[in-house]
Enzyme design. Structure first.
Site, mmCIF file in Angstrom:
data_model
loop_
_atom_site.group_PDB
_atom_site.id
_atom_site.type_symbol
_atom_site.label_atom_id
_atom_site.label_comp_id
_atom_site.label_asym_id
_atom_site.label_seq_id
_atom_site.Cartn_x
_atom_site.Cartn_y
_atom_site.Cartn_z
ATOM 1 C CE1 TYR A 143 -44.332 -27.196 20.823
ATOM 2 C CE2 TYR A 143 -44.459 -27.970 23.092
ATOM 3 C CZ TYR A 143 -44.990 -27.239 22.035
ATOM 4 O OH TYR A 143 -46.183 -26.569 22.197
ATOM 5 C CG ASP A 238 -43.363 -33.359 15.153
ATOM 6 O OD1 ASP A 238 -43.619 -32.983 16.317
ATOM 7 O OD2 ASP A 238 -43.620 -32.684 14.132
ATOM 8 C CE LYS A 266 -44.557 -23.701 12.520
ATOM 9 N NZ LYS A 266 -44.397 -24.397 13.795
#
Ligand code: KE4
Length: 419
Positions: A143, A238, A266
């Protein structure tokens, strides 16, 4: 007693799709209503009904030092008194960029954005702009946020061209996305052969954590590096989950494989709305206003978020014992959960238990796990004050505030629920 959570959820459902601002929070795949969280400190969160939980989500990974780390809180509080957002250049964004670029060798230049999705979307655009190519390779089960070309998985049988995985994602947006199987280098090599000189980049979660934790097989990441080099494609890690968590330099440092670009979420804002993409200088110099790859954002480099990131990342840089601590806590959790007899995957402070006795080394293995049993155990954990992700296909995150006793309590609770 969770009356206030239930009441808020009913109210939320009237004014927000599914009562939430991100689907996983709706607890749609588990037998329990979502908890509305009022506050958090260290490794604990408290819902609006006053219930306390051991928090194994930690806002999906960034709370490495625990919620409301005193240094981060003090710095953010101070920064707020100066103003929340200017839409202009500020010193904190330069300082955070320097902190990252001066201490992570493969990040020579970085651009701040506002979420992991935006970081990945922008990195893909930079790769396409830099190479002049259009195709991208991603892995089924990985994802990378909800931008159209990444919100794709194999349609039935269409293992090479992605079919939209979401309504609203057009065939046009999905057709340049090629799908490979995680831990299967042959599936990648075949795509490169079928689409010779057309692949701009390959993006991978260096440790898959969105199908549950699935570690890279021996030589997998090195193989991706080699295949990208042989085919003139860029390798994008990622690291929204693994960055600054597996090591200061993320999975790239942990496994010793150098990506061309990385994406962060984040974690570089200590949990504030931040993302970033960065890597090789020659690629990043293609990004506007220096180059022709346009990307922008009013809130990019927000001074409060940058201040939070500086406060946390400086601590991680100066005290590498953090990694020994969270990795050993993660291993202790994993070893304990293995005593249930179910399959447990662990890399550093990332752990998943799969309700199967078979190995889980790929997406196809992961989806065989018993999600009904997951849902039952999930509800029991909540009752016992243990807050884990409301999906089989996520990770358990530990942070420096966990004690071995709390981990042991967690292990014993799983064992009781699985008796
Ligand atoms: P955000 O846009 O949610 O900040 O980041 C997207 C993203 C990108 N890459 C990876 C590897 C990610 O794990 C994510 C976001 N992860 C999920 C949890 N696995 C966020 C939780 C949610 O969707 O509510």
């Amino acid at each position: 007693m969770i009356e206030r959570s239930k009441e808020l959820f009913e109210r939320g459902k009237k004014v927000m799709p599914g009562g939430v601002n991100s689907p996983v929070r709706a607890f749609g795949s588990v037998d329990a209503p979502p908890r509305f969280i009022e506050r958090a400190v260290g490794n604990k969160i408290y819902d609006v009904d006053g219930n306390e939980y051991l928090d194994y989500i930690g806002s999906w990974g960034p709370m490495i030092l625990g919620h409301n780390d005193p240094i981060v809180l003090a710095e953010v509080t101070k920064a707020c008194t100066k103003g929340l957002s200017f839409g202009a250049c500020t010193e904190p964004e330069v300082k955070l960029a320097e902190l990252i670029c001066e201490n992570i060798p493969h990040v020579e230049m970085i651009r701040m954005v506002n979420s992991g999705t935006e970081a990945v979307m922008s990195a893909i655009r930079a790769a396409r702009g830099f190479t002049g190519r259009s195709k991208i390779i991603k892995f089924v089960g990985c994802y990378h946020g909800h931008s159209d070309s990444l919100l794709v998985k194999a349609g039935s049988g269409a293992m090479t061209f992605g079919d939209p995985d979401s309504a609203g994602v057009t065939k046009g947006a999905a057709e340049d996305t090629l799908l490979a199987s995680y831990n299967n280098l042959d599936s990648v090599e075949n795509l490169f052969k079928e689409h010779k000189n057309k692949v701009a980049c390959l993006i991978v979660e260096p440790v898959a954590a969105n199908m549950g934790v699935v570690p890279p097989a021996e030589g997998f990441l090195e193989g991706l590096r080699q295949l990208c080099d042989e085919n003139g494609a860029l390798l994008i890690f990622d690291e929204v989950i693994t960055g600054f968590r597996l090591a200061f330099g993320g999975a790239a440092e942990f496994f010793g494989v150098r990506p061309d670009l990385v994406t962060y979420g984040k974690i570089i804002g200590a949990g504030m709305p931040v993302g970033a993409y960065g890597g090789r200088r020659d690629i990043m110099e293609c990004v506007s206003p220096l180059g022709k790859v346009y990307q922008a954002g009013t809130l990019s480099g927000n001074p409060i978020a940058m201040t939070a990131g500086i406060a946390m990342i400086t601590q991680l840089l100066n005290d590498k014992s953090v990694y020994e601590k969270i990795n050993s806590l993660g291993l202790h959790l994993a070893e304990g959960l293995k005593e249930t007899g179910y399959t447990v995957n662990n890399v550093g402070s990332l752990t998943s238990i799969f309700y199967t006795e078979e190995k889980v080394e790929s997406y196809d293995d992961a989806i065989k796990a018993d999600t009904r049993l997951f849902s039952k155990v999930f509800a029991g954990l909540l009752e016992a004050g243990i807050y884990v992700a409301p999906s089989q296909f996520e990770s358990l995150f530990v942070n420096t505030c966990f004690t071995v006793d709390e981990i042991d309590y967690t292990i014993n609770t799983y064992k009781k629920l699985l008796k």
